[in-house]
Motif scaffolding. Structure first.
Motif, PDB file in Angstrom:
ATOM      1  N   PHE A   1       3.674  -2.400  15.428  1.00 29.19           N
ATOM      2  CA  PHE A   1       3.846  -3.502  14.474  1.00 29.19           C
ATOM      3  C   PHE A   1       3.107  -3.192  13.177  1.00 29.19           C
ATOM      4  CE2 PHE A   1       1.452  -7.217  12.832  1.00 29.19           C
ATOM      5  CZ  PHE A   1       2.486  -7.815  12.128  1.00 29.19           C
ATOM      6  N   LEU A   2       1.857  -2.748  13.284  1.00 32.88           N
ATOM      7  CA  LEU A   2       1.049  -2.448  12.101  1.00 32.88           C
ATOM      8  C   LEU A   2       1.607  -1.265  11.319  1.00 32.88           C
ATOM      9  CD1 LEU A   2      -2.512  -2.978  13.614  1.00 32.88           C
ATOM     10  CD2 LEU A   2      -1.415  -4.402  11.884  1.00 32.88           C
ATOM     11  N   VAL A   3       2.120  -0.255  12.025  1.00 33.54           N
ATOM     12  CA  VAL A   3       2.728   0.896  11.343  1.00 33.54           C
ATOM     13  C   VAL A   3       3.826   0.424  10.395  1.00 33.54           C
ATOM     14  CG1 VAL A   3       4.225   2.918  11.636  1.00 33.54           C
ATOM     15  CG2 VAL A   3       2.221   2.656  13.089  1.00 33.54           C
ATOM     16  N   PHE A   4       4.722  -0.426  10.928  1.00 38.62           N
ATOM     17  CA  PHE A   4       5.889  -0.815  10.142  1.00 38.62           C
ATOM     18  C   PHE A   4       5.585  -1.886   9.098  1.00 38.62           C
ATOM     19  CE2 PHE A   4       7.925   0.868  14.086  1.00 38.62           C
ATOM     20  CZ  PHE A   4       8.510   1.972  13.485  1.00 38.62           C
ATOM     21  N   VAL A   5       4.657  -2.795   9.407  1.00 36.83           N
ATOM     22  CA  VAL A   5       4.358  -3.841   8.419  1.00 36.83           C
ATOM     23  C   VAL A   5       3.581  -3.260   7.236  1.00 36.83           C
ATOM     24  CG1 VAL A   5       2.136  -4.763   9.258  1.00 36.83           C
ATOM     25  CG2 VAL A   5       3.804  -6.318   8.250  1.00 36.83           C
ATOM     26  N   ILE A   6       2.684  -2.312   7.491  1.00 33.32           N
ATOM     27  CA  ILE A   6       1.967  -1.639   6.391  1.00 33.32           C
ATOM     28  C   ILE A   6       2.941  -0.779   5.589  1.00 33.32           C
ATOM     29  CG2 ILE A   6       0.191   0.079   5.827  1.00 33.32           C
ATOM     30  CD1 ILE A   6      -1.377  -0.952   8.297  1.00 33.32           C
ATOM     31  N   SER A   7       3.830  -0.092   6.294  1.00 34.79           N
ATOM     32  CA  SER A   7       4.836   0.737   5.613  1.00 34.79           C
ATOM     33  C   SER A   7       5.721  -0.099   4.694  1.00 34.79           C
ATOM     34  CB  SER A   7       5.706   1.471   6.638  1.00 34.79           C
ATOM     35  OG  SER A   7       4.940   2.379   7.398  1.00 34.79           O
ATOM     36  N   GLU A   8       6.081  -1.305   5.147  1.00 33.10           N
ATOM     37  CA  GLU A   8       6.931  -2.167   4.320  1.00 33.10           C
ATOM     38  C   GLU A   8       6.232  -2.558   3.022  1.00 33.10           C
ATOM     39  OE1 GLU A   8       9.989  -5.838   4.329  1.00 33.10           O
ATOM     40  OE2 GLU A   8       9.805  -4.377   5.926  1.00 33.10           O
ATOM     41  N   CYS A   9       4.935  -2.849   3.098  1.00 30.51           N
ATOM     42  CA  CYS A   9       4.166  -3.195   1.887  1.00 30.51           C
ATOM     43  C   CYS A   9       4.306  -2.098   0.832  1.00 30.51           C
ATOM     44  CB  CYS A   9       2.688  -3.374   2.229  1.00 30.51           C
ATOM     45  SG  CYS A   9       2.312  -4.809   3.232  1.00 30.51           S
ATOM     46  N   HIS A  10       4.088  -0.854   1.259  1.00 29.70           N
ATOM     47  CA  HIS A  10       4.099   0.253   0.310  1.00 29.70           C
ATOM     48  C   HIS A  10       5.528   0.674  -0.068  1.00 29.70           C
ATOM     49  CE1 HIS A  10      -0.228   0.804   0.425  1.00 29.70           C
ATOM     50  NE2 HIS A  10      -0.176   0.638   1.746  1.00 29.70           N
ATOM     51  N   MET A  11       6.491   0.441   0.819  1.00 30.09           N
ATOM     52  CA  MET A  11       7.887   0.754   0.489  1.00 30.09           C
ATOM     53  C   MET A  11       8.388  -0.164  -0.627  1.00 30.09           C
ATOM     54  SD  MET A  11      10.352   2.809   1.093  1.00 30.09           S
ATOM     55  CE  MET A  11       9.896   3.553   2.672  1.00 30.09           C
ATOM     56  N   LEU A  12       8.009  -1.432  -0.568  1.00 32.18           N
ATOM     57  CA  LEU A  12       8.403  -2.371  -1.629  1.00 32.18           C
ATOM     58  C   LEU A  12       7.779  -1.966  -2.972  1.00 32.18           C
ATOM     59  CD1 LEU A  12       8.131  -5.724   0.357  1.00 32.18           C
ATOM     60  CD2 LEU A  12      10.233  -4.707  -0.538  1.00 32.18           C
ATOM     61  N   ALA A  13       6.559  -1.422  -2.917  1.00 31.80           N
ATOM     62  CA  ALA A  13       5.908  -0.934  -4.143  1.00 31.80           C
ATOM     63  C   ALA A  13       6.648   0.295  -4.684  1.00 31.80           C
ATOM     64  CB  ALA A  13       4.451  -0.592  -3.861  1.00 31.80           C
ATOM     65  N   ALA A  14       7.056   1.192  -3.794  1.00 31.86           N
ATOM     66  CA  ALA A  14       7.808   2.390  -4.212  1.00 31.86           C
ATOM     67  C   ALA A  14       9.139   1.997  -4.846  1.00 31.86           C
ATOM     68  CB  ALA A  14       8.045   3.300  -2.997  1.00 31.86           C
ATOM     69  N   MET A  15       9.772   0.963  -4.291  1.00 29.44           N
ATOM     70  CA  MET A  15      11.048   0.489  -4.838  1.00 29.44           C
ATOM     71  C   MET A  15      10.850  -0.134  -6.219  1.00 29.44           C
ATOM     72  SD  MET A  15      12.693  -1.092  -1.358  1.00 29.44           S
ATOM     73  CE  MET A  15      14.291  -1.564  -2.043  1.00 29.44           C
ATOM     74  N   ALA A  16       9.726  -0.830  -6.414  1.00 29.37           N
ATOM     75  CA  ALA A  16       9.428  -1.420  -7.727  1.00 29.37           C
ATOM     76  C   ALA A  16       9.224  -0.321  -8.769  1.00 29.37           C
ATOM     77  CB  ALA A  16       8.190  -2.301  -7.635  1.00 29.37           C
ATOM     78  N   TYR A  17       8.521   0.746  -8.376  1.00 32.59           N
ATOM     79  CA  TYR A  17       8.296   1.871  -9.293  1.00 32.59           C
ATOM     80  C   TYR A  17       9.625   2.540  -9.646  1.00 32.59           C
ATOM     81  CZ  TYR A  17       6.737   6.367 -11.117  1.00 32.59           C
ATOM     82  OH  TYR A  17       6.558   7.474 -11.916  1.00 32.59           O
ATOM     83  N   ASP A  18      10.510   2.658  -8.659  1.00 28.49           N
ATOM     84  CA  ASP A  18      11.839   3.235  -8.893  1.00 28.49           C
ATOM     85  C   ASP A  18      12.599   2.423  -9.935  1.00 28.49           C
ATOM     86  OD1 ASP A  18      14.352   4.810  -8.104  1.00 28.49           O
ATOM     87  OD2 ASP A  18      14.941   2.748  -7.625  1.00 28.49           O
ATOM     88  N   ARG A  19      12.552   1.078  -9.837  1.00 30.26           N
ATOM     89  CA  ARG A  19      13.233   0.206 -10.803  1.00 30.26           C
ATOM     90  C   ARG A  19      12.585   0.328 -12.188  1.00 30.26           C
ATOM     91  NH1 ARG A  19      17.636   0.105 -10.535  1.00 30.26           N
ATOM     92  NH2 ARG A  19      17.113   2.025  -9.449  1.00 30.26           N
TER      93      ARG A  19
END
Length: 312
Positions: free
Chosen positions: A104-122
């Protein structure tokens, strides 16, 4: 690190979302429906991006990774949650509990940083469009996604190792529908001071750093959009970001409410409601948010359906 056998408790009982019997069946059907939509939506998004060549761009590369994360961490939580609605005692062994906590922690932490990576992409796409293909090359995107998963794996390992050293010797009823950090610390016999400090520090890092990245990206994006003279151009630029911003607001809002507060003042019932948002509702909403308001995804769906018709 304390060995697992040093803990007197060998299994836990998950109390579930509610103890009101009349709500058990309706909630079971509701969350079963949500889980099926989550699986179909995220799996469908991954398959669509995989088989649609015009979606092979950095934005959709990140989106397929986000769908994979949502699919995984929803699957870690929801099936066990559904059991609590139909079983008299929803028992989970110590080993299973720690395993569920880790993934659970692996994926919830990953989601936090994935959303940040997507914001940088935009940000790069709108503020530096001429350098977009160079800045967001396949190699760079792969490194970013690898870093996202790396932070998830390391953060989850730290939290889980801290939890493994905690002794559970009396109470074994977890007042939650899955093995989470706060509910486990509530029933611990030994001191959880180290766990609380680690939790607040890592939660601050995994929530504030992505949030600052997202806010910074959107400040530059909005400034860039306001400089666009044509109304159509502004609308097109804004529409590419609005979906992502909606997903960010729901996810980080519920996550911050749950983890960025002292252990002593955390509300058990409010924590459950907050957890429902980021463990079940957000993974279901993300594919809907990104598909219903996205022309490229709609176009890819139409092409896929047309191909099937011709083959038939």
């Amino acid at each position: 690190m304390v060995e697992i056998n040093d803990s007197m408790v060998t299994e836990f009982i998950l109390s579930g979302l509610t103890d009101q019997q009349e709500l058990q069946l309706p909630l079971f059907l509701l969350f079963l429906g949500i889980y099926l939509l989550t699986v179909l939506g995220n799996l469908g998004m991954i398959i669509l991006i995989l088989f649609s060549s015009h979606l092979h761009t950095p934005m959709y590369f990140f989106l397929s990774s986000l769908s994979f994360i949502d699919l995984c961490y929803s699957s870690v939580i929801t099936p066990k949650m559904l059991v609590s609605f139909v079983a008299k005692k929803n028992v989970i062994s110590y080993q299973e509990c720690m395993t569920q906590l880790y993934f659970f922690l692996v994926f919830v932490i990953s989601e936090c940083h994935m959303l940040a990576a997507m914001a940088y992409d935009r940000y790069v796409a709108i503020c530096n469009p001429l350098l977009y293909n160079v800045t967001m090359s396949y190699q760079v995107c792969s490194w970013m996604v690898g870093g996202v998963y790396g932070m998830g794996i390391i953060g989850a390992a730290v939290h889980t190792l801290c939890m493994l050293r905690v002794v559970f010797c009396k109470a074994n009823i977890i007042n939650h529908y899955f093995c989470d950090l706060f509910p486990l610390m509530e029933i611990a016999c030994s001191s959880t001071f180290v766990n609380e400090v680690v939790l607040l520090c890592l939660s601050a890092f995994n929530i504030f750093i992505p949030t600052l990245t997202i806010l910074g990206s959107y400040i530059f994006i909005i400034a860039s959009i306001l400089r666009i003279k044509s109304t159509e151009g502004r609308f097109k630029a804004f529409s590419t970001c609005s979906s992502h911003f909606s997903a960010v607001a729901v996810f980080f809002g519920s996550l911050a409410f749950m983890y960025l507060q002292p252990f002593s003042v955390s509300s058990k019932d409010k924590g459950k409601v907050s957890s429902v948002f980021y463990t079940t509702v957000v993974p279901m909403l993300n594919p809907m948010i990104y598909s219903l308001r996205n022309r490229d995804v709609k176009l890819a769906l139409n092409k896929l359906f047309l191909k099937k018709k011709f083959h038939v």
